[in-house]
Design an enzyme around this catalytic site. Structure first.
Site, PDB file in Angstrom:
ATOM      1  N   GLY B  24       2.814 -18.259 -12.339  1.00 44.18           N
ATOM      2  CA  GLY B  24       3.183 -19.665 -12.328  1.00 44.18           C
ATOM      3  C   GLY B  24       2.517 -20.475 -13.434  1.00 44.18           C
ATOM      4  O   GLY B  24       3.162 -21.258 -14.122  1.00 44.18           O
ATOM      5  N   CYS B 252      -2.151   8.311  15.977  1.00 41.17           N
ATOM      6  CA  CYS B 252      -3.156   9.344  16.226  1.00 41.17           C
ATOM      7  C   CYS B 252      -3.970   9.647  14.969  1.00 41.17           C
ATOM      8  O   CYS B 252      -5.129  10.041  15.057  1.00 41.17           O
ATOM      9  CB  CYS B 252      -2.509  10.599  16.790  1.00 41.17           C
ATOM     10  SG  CYS B 252      -1.402  11.393  15.634  1.00 41.17           S
TER      11      CYS B 252
END
Lengths: 323, 755
Positions: B24, B252
């Site tokens: 920007g 897991c």
């Protein structure tokens, strides 16, 4: 690498880029000294980039006074006449650059670049020239090459929608990384003089047309005794005539240098800000690569034309260098 | 008029740029220099709860969290009183502080500077200027860190210094706010994105489609970058290609069988940290148990409770021994798991650190001390790049845990991990390293761990500058084309090789910045792709959703599909003509109650039941985006592979992660198990990389017959013979093969150049 550690302040400020190139590279950057000449748009972009990156010091040389043209692509200078009065381009840019990053020393050296001796250039690791005559480019390049230490030398020029970067890293060693593999590479760069002396007919057919076009403009300005960029549409017939002569002498088909391209370069002698941003960005990256030893440096020309959008690397060197 | 320079079209053009970050800043500067005179900037405020303390010269920034219930601007009075309370403390310290509370920041000067003893107070955006921004967001200075101004204003002022006569209109608001609607977007000739998150990008994409405004989209990571142009109906939209969702890890792997450091980070951050300092009632009770051996002799609920006779170190050691020792022992008892794996070793604090950490730092006891609470500081560890040994990690773990409970007691229960929270990073680094040591995984430095845990995207100024330049070039081309349509062919002067600018060929280009040259190119232009016919956003193609309609609630559908997958902001859900759910400010009370009740209902039990074969219509009025979803009932889902218990197909299916997350630095794959707080930074990174990978591997490269299809039908009307001729001439002139990028989608065969 052994060396002082980065300070807490440096680590905080450079956090994001250390994640790109590592702490070693950041340390090397902070110890590097850069010299630039020609404070126009592209160089301004370049200076911003390396000041933000955190080089050790940056020295600016440009005694010219502020002109409307100088302001056109330069975001470092307020167009306020009171501010500008009496100060040179380099001095005004220094004031702004200092604000960008207080950890980088930005200073101005006054005088004629061509009159500086070897001991002057010896202070720097990187020398970048912009908007210089052909003779100056050759002269400074040779001066840098004669030094006992290796100084990375760059020239950069933007005209209209096009830009060119030349790189001379002399003999450069680096570790090339591809995925998991690392190979030691050595690159041998020709000087500017050597590069532009490579016969055109021995160059690959696909070499960027911009390379040839820039050489024609360069030769034209030199022959006419013009300063870089002192050229306009009225010069076009003479430029086209010169192109024909050079192409004949070099046995290169004239179609390799489209007249339209020359016309654009002649008409648009001014820099185009988006191209300044792009070329200044690429140059910044290249200088950071050369200082840090990280990444593949480009050898030895880079061209960008916003018309086709390509940013191309060309290796213009004699395949069989003497010696 | 061959040159792009000095375009008349530029001066009058009203452009909107979104974002004032790295890209920007560069973009605003380059626009101003290029002659744009009417620039509007929207800075999307990032909502995040931050806790942390940084020292910068004499200025200190205290980033203070406010409970999760506060939503920023809603409760100013509340916060001001809080700030005044804080001001008392600050006055006694005698330096300048900036407090950032959710979206709001308060700047306070001490009596010394103000003279009158009153705190000096102003409000700024949450998206404040941070020190780590300064190395590339060059419009901001050290002095702006904590300055009481919003980013967009600071950027505006900086640019007005060298271009005083242009108009820059800043909006300090989230681009997703309802006032930035289609009509707002319609006033612009082109919209330029310099955003850092997927969510806002998708939102802007939809508004640009609805408002029929061309969008120039961009993104960078490290030396890589890309700029693309999206024009409705002509090129693919931003969402035509599925965006990879954040990397998720099987449960897991995180709880029982970590094999990479990132697994340890996720465990430390999302399970342990959240359990200790976050909302204890959260349903993350997979947490610190190693597996499902419920025969645990200890009462799980009580492990994390401190008994009255314990000091903080004893408590810390007990937690330590439980999670790194006991739980591992428990896991080892299940021998099946370790048949083909290296067994982890249980680690107990007394073995690593036999002695009690005696040195009680005086300041750590003061709860009102404003100096940064840091375990590294109290233990004298300086370099964040160092890799601590197990003993050091243990000390950091215990010290950080103690500091949290002693100096930040008020926040306990509401904390979530934040990469700018030094103490949190220290704790997570140490915990991840101890777990890594247990599982024989190489340890990492705090710097590296922070990158992984915070999904920090690599960023350098140069790439942003280059990308900004490319955006402006594309923007000018868009405007030039616009000019052509309005003024007829003003580019009638056609020389031998002169480019004709007034056509799509030059309008649209995707450009990639590469790290390593490919075909001698560092900047590689590519012709854009045509819209994806199966894109549910720009082609409004229906999607299908497999879901257990007897088990999933409407809330699950809203959260996991409508918001997370479809990126809708204020959705409205219809089943046939019946409204199931909607979001809005002007709803009647009974409506709201009805919708709230619906959320908790199982799909098949709604008043208008959603069952197999139902077609749901989901709409976002602000985005003017409607989507139809066919519901397919499915009974069972794979817990590991489909944890959402829903499978949306059609278009959002991201490709499986190809990249192995071997680099220790946390770019690429998001490391969070669930959506991280600032999740999307990493997204485009993957984006770019995947695309570049595709280009680099020769197998994926593909040459299309040049213009074999001629113009696509919708353009043949305005493309006359001359132009076609010219285009082909231009291509002949160009020796290089055009590189086509293969996207991952299955529709690659349908892809063509938009010409």
């Amino acid at each position: 690498m052994v060396g002082e550690e980065l300070t807490e302040q440096e680590t905080a400020l450079y956090d994001r880029q250390i994640r790109v190139w590592g702490a070693d590279a950041q340390r090397r950057l902070s110890k590097s000294h850069i010299l630039v000449y020609g404070m126009k748009g592209t160089i301004t972009e370049f200076c911003k980039n390396i000041v933000l990156a955190g080089v050790g010091s940056l020295t600016l040389v440009d005694d010219r006074a502020v002109t409307e043209e100088a302001l056109s692509a330069n975001f470092l200078m307020p167009p306020d006449e009171n501010v500008c009065s009496g100060k040179t381009l380099a001095e005004l840019c220094r004031d702004s650059l200092n604000e960008f990053n207080p950890m980088v020393r930005v200073s101005v050296e006054k005088g004629d670049l061509t009159s500086f001796g070897a001991e002057f250039f010896d202070k720097f690791d990187v020398v970048v020239l912009s908007f210089c005559s052909l003779a100056t480019k050759k002269l400074i390049n040779e001066r840098c090459r004669k030094l006992s230490k290796r100084v990375s030398f760059y020239t950069v020029d933007c005209r209209d929608c096009c830009g060119e970067i030349f790189v001379d890293l002399q003999k450069y060693n680096y570790a090339m990384k591809r995925q998991d593999e690392t190979t030691e590479c050595e690159l041998q760069y020709p000087s500017f003089q050597e590069a532009i002396s490579v016969p055109w007919r021995s160059l690959p057919r696909k070499v960027s047309k911009l390379y040839f076009a820039m050489r024609v403009i360069e030769r034209f300005e030199e022959a006419e005794g013009r300063k870089p960029g002192e050229i306009c549409i009225e010069d076009l017939p003479a430029v086209l005539k010169l192109k024909k002569e050079i192409c004949e002498a070099q046995s290169l088909n004239e179609s390799h240098i489209p007249n339209a391209l020359l016309e654009r370069l002649v008409m648009g002698a001014r820099e185009f800000p988006p191209v300044c941003a792009i070329i200044g960005g690429i140059l910044g990256q290249e200088v950071i690569k050369a200082i840090s030893g990280k990444g593949d440096p480009l050898k030895n020309f880079f061209f960008f034309d916003s018309m086709d959008g390509k940013g191309i690397i060309e290796d213009i060197s004699d395949p069989n260098p003497k010696g | 008029m061959a040159s792009l320079q000095h375009s008349q079209e530029i001066k009058g053009a009203k452009v909107l740029m979104v974002g004032a970050g790295g890209i920007g800043c560069e973009l605003l500067k380059t626009l101003a220099l290029s002659g744009f005179q009417d620039i509007h900037i929207n800075v999307a405020a990032v909502i995040g709860v931050n806790i942390g303390l940084m020292g910068i010269n004499e200025t200190a920034i205290a980033v203070v969290s406010w409970g999760s219930g506060s939503d920023g601007f809603g409760s100013i009075g509340f916060k001001v009183s809080f700030v005044c309370e804080m001001a008392e403390m600050i006055r006694s310290v005698g330096t300048r502080y900036v407090m950032i509370i959710n979206k709001l920041a308060f700047v306070m000067e001490t009596t010394e500077k103000q003279g009158d003893g009153l705190p000096y107070l102003e409000v700024i955006d949450m998206d404040t200027i941070e020190v780590s921004n300064l190395n590339r967001q060059f419009l901001f200075r050290q002095s702006h860190v904590g300055q009481s101004k919003a980013k967009a204003s600071v950027a505006r002022d900086a640019v007005l210094r060298f271009r005083p006569h242009i108009s820059i209109t800043p909006y300090h608001a989230n681009v997703k706010d309802s006032n930035f609607n289609v009509n707002f977007f319609k006033q612009f000739k082109v919209v330029l994105n310099g955003l850092d998150n997927l969510d806002a990008r998708r939102h802007v994409n939809r508004l640009c489609l609805a408002a029929e405004v061309p969008l120039v989209e961009s993104g960078t990571t490290g030396f890589l970058g890309q700029v693309t142009v999206h024009v409705k109906g002509k090129t693919e939209c931003y969402e035509c290609q599925p965006k990879p969702s954040p990397k998720t890890y099987p449960v897991c792997t995180i709880t029982s069988t970590p094999s990479k450091f990132v697994h340890c980070i996720v465990w430390a951050k999302d399970l342990l940290f959240a359990k200790l300092f976050g909302d204890k009632n959260q349903e993350n009770d997979l947490n610190v148990r190693s597996n499902d051996s419920c025969s645990s002799s200890e009462n799980k609920n009580n492990v994390f409770e401190r008994s009255d006779d314990e000091d903080w170190e004893q408590y810390g050691r007990r937690i330590y021994d439980h999670v790194f020792g006991y739980n591992i022992e428990l896991a080892l008892s299940d021998e099946e798991t370790w048949k083909n794996r290296t067994k982890p070793r249980p680690i107990y604090s007394r073995d690593v650190l036999p002695d009690k950490m005696t040195q009680q730092n005086g300041n750590a006891d003061k709860t009102d001390d404003l100096s940064p609470a840091s375990a590294m500081a109290s233990l004298g560890l300086k370099n964040p790049q160092d890799i601590w040994c197990l003993m050091e990690n243990t000390r950091v773990f215990l010290e950080a845990l103690k500091l949290f409970f002693m100096s930040r007691k008020k926040e306990i229960g509401n904390l979530s991990f934040d990469k700018d929270d030094q103490l949190a990073v220290e704790f997570v680094t140490a915990a991840a390293n101890i777990r890594a040591a247990s599982f024989n995984i190489p340890l990492h430095s705090l710097f590296e761990a922070k990158g992984i845990a915070g999904n920090i995207v690599h960023a350098v100024a140069t790439t942003n500058a280059i990308v900004a330049g490319l955006i402006v070039i594309e923007a000018i081309k868009v405007l030039k084309k616009d000019g052509c349509y309005r003024y007829g062919s003003i580019f009638s002067k056609i020389n031998e090789n002169w480019f004709v600018l007034n056509h799509m060929q030059h309008l649209c280009r995707m450009t990639y910045c590469l790290e390593h040259p490919s075909k001698k190119m560092l900047l590689m232009p590519v012709e854009p792709f045509e819209p994806n016919k199966s894109c549910c956003v720009c082609s409004q193609t229906p999607l299908s959703l497999e879901i257990n309609t007897h088990r999933s609630k409407l809330r699950d559908f809203v959260e996991k599909i409508v918001k997370a997958k479809l990126g809708m902001n204020s959705p409205l859900i219809m089943c046939g003509l019946a409204l199931l759910y909607e979001v809005g400010d002007d709803l009647e009370k009974d409506m709201i109650e009805n919708y709230t009740a619906n959320l908790e209902k199982v799909l098949s039990e709604l008043a208008s039941p959603v069952t197999d074969g139902t077609m749901l219509t989901v709409e976002d009025l602000q985005q003017e985006f409607t989507c139809n979803i066919y519901i397919k009932h499915r009974e069972e889902f794979d817990e590991e592979k489909e944890p959402d218990e829903m499978v949306l197909s059609g278009w959002t299916q991201a490709p499986p992660e190809k990249k192995d997350d071997k680099t220790s630095i946390g770019n690429g794959a998001s490391t969070s198990k669930s959506l991280p707080t600032e999740p999307m930074d990493a997204q485009k990174d993957i984006d770019v990389k995947e695309i570049l990978d595709g280009t680099a591997s020769p197998g994926k490269k593909r040459k299309l017959p040049e213009f074999s299809e001629g113009c696509s039908p919708d353009q043949s009307n305005d493309a006359d013979e001359t132009m076609n001729h010219k285009k082909i001439q231009k291509l002949d002139d160009d020796d290089d093969d055009l590189v086509m990028l293969d996207h991952w989608g299955k529709d690659t065969s349908k892809k063509q150049r938009s010409q």
